[in-house]
Design a protein around this motif. Structure first.
Motif, mmCIF file in Angstrom:
data_model
loop_
_atom_site.group_PDB
_atom_site.id
_atom_site.type_symbol
_atom_site.label_atom_id
_atom_site.label_comp_id
_atom_site.label_asym_id
_atom_site.label_seq_id
_atom_site.Cartn_x
_atom_site.Cartn_y
_atom_site.Cartn_z
ATOM 1 N N LEU A 163 37.006 127.944 89.016
ATOM 2 C CA LEU A 163 35.750 128.693 88.883
ATOM 3 C C LEU A 163 35.765 129.543 87.611
ATOM 4 O O LEU A 163 34.758 129.620 86.899
ATOM 5 C CB LEU A 163 35.521 129.592 90.102
ATOM 6 N N ASP A 164 36.875 130.159 87.337
ATOM 7 C CA ASP A 164 36.996 131.006 86.162
ATOM 8 C C ASP A 164 36.832 130.190 84.880
ATOM 9 O O ASP A 164 36.155 130.621 83.944
ATOM 10 C CB ASP A 164 38.343 131.732 86.182
ATOM 11 N N ASP A 165 37.436 129.012 84.836
ATOM 12 C CA ASP A 165 37.318 128.154 83.649
ATOM 13 C C ASP A 165 35.863 127.760 83.394
ATOM 14 O O ASP A 165 35.399 127.773 82.253
ATOM 15 C CB ASP A 165 38.165 126.891 83.805
ATOM 16 N N ILE A 166 35.160 127.409 84.455
ATOM 17 C CA ILE A 166 33.761 126.993 84.314
ATOM 18 C C ILE A 166 32.904 128.168 83.840
ATOM 19 O O ILE A 166 32.107 128.033 82.904
ATOM 20 C CB ILE A 166 33.233 126.409 85.639
ATOM 21 N N ALA A 167 33.083 129.315 84.477
ATOM 22 C CA ALA A 167 32.303 130.503 84.091
ATOM 23 C C ALA A 167 32.624 130.917 82.656
ATOM 24 O O ALA A 167 31.715 131.293 81.893
ATOM 25 C CB ALA A 167 32.580 131.654 85.059
ATOM 26 N N GLU A 168 33.885 130.848 82.271
ATOM 27 C CA GLU A 168 34.256 131.232 80.909
ATOM 28 C C GLU A 168 33.706 130.252 79.877
ATOM 29 O O GLU A 168 33.388 130.641 78.755
ATOM 30 C CB GLU A 168 35.769 131.376 80.793
ATOM 31 N N ARG A 169 33.559 128.982 80.250
ATOM 32 C CA ARG A 169 32.942 128.022 79.326
ATOM 33 C C ARG A 169 31.470 128.390 79.112
ATOM 34 O O ARG A 169 30.964 128.320 77.982
ATOM 35 C CB ARG A 169 33.084 126.587 79.850
ATOM 36 N N ILE A 170 30.798 128.776 80.181
ATOM 37 C CA ILE A 170 29.400 129.223 80.063
ATOM 38 C C ILE A 170 29.322 130.414 79.112
ATOM 39 O O ILE A 170 28.455 130.475 78.236
ATOM 40 C CB ILE A 170 28.819 129.555 81.448
#
Length: 168
Positions: free
Chosen positions: A63-70
């Motif tokens: 989840l953190d990786d996806i949010a940080e990509r955003i």
């Protein structure tokens, strides 16, 4: 501050829209898996309890990786249950279903998330966002494996689960 990474603002917004759906589906599946980890019962309790924990822990970190990509694309990541419910194709489970039904719902959730990620990969590929496409391809691989592992419990009567009267 202007972001100049070779993807214009409009295209980054399109990528973020699809990534936000992946994040929402991921969070909803994480929540469902964690719920089932706490509440699973029956003869396969120990095996499922451990498997669900492994899966929700991996999803939590993703989840953190996806949010940080955003965020790297210059947008704010959605972060509320309300917004996730609006964006996600995965619904919450209000009750405590049987172990077999939990597995069915999680397989469906993983497959739903895979389809959402597959659509997002197309968007990222079309707009030359290779880091996003790479991240999503990795996520799809994880969810395909998780769905396969869960599906194995449902095939051919699922061995030990046959005797679970509450697994219908």
């Amino acid at each position: 501050m202007n972001i100049d990474i070779g993807i214009n603002q409009e295209d980054r917004a399109k990528i973020v829209e699809s990534l936000s759906r992946v994040l929402a589906d991921s969070y909803m599946l994480y929540l469902k898996t964690h719920n089932f980890h706490w509440n699973v019962t029956g003869p396969m309790f120990s095996t499922l309890h451990v498997m669900f924990e492994e899966q929700y822990t991996e999803m939590w970190n993703a989840l953190d990786d996806i949010a940080e990509r955003i965020r790297a694309l210059g947008h704010f990541a959605p972060g509320t249950y309300k917004r996730y419910a609006e964006l996600s194709n995965i619904t919450e489970e209000a009750d405590v279903p049987s172990a077999k039904e939990m597995i069915r719902q999680l397989v469906d959730g993983h497959e739903t998330l895979i389809r959402t990620a597959r659509e997002a990969v197309k968007v990222a590929d079309d707009l030359d966002d290779f880091p996003t496409a790479d991240m999503l391809t990795t996520r799809m691989e994880v969810h395909e494996k998780n769905a396969w592992m869960l599906r194995a419990f449902l095939e051919h009567g699922a061995g030990s689960m046959q005797g679970d009267a509450s697994s219908d």
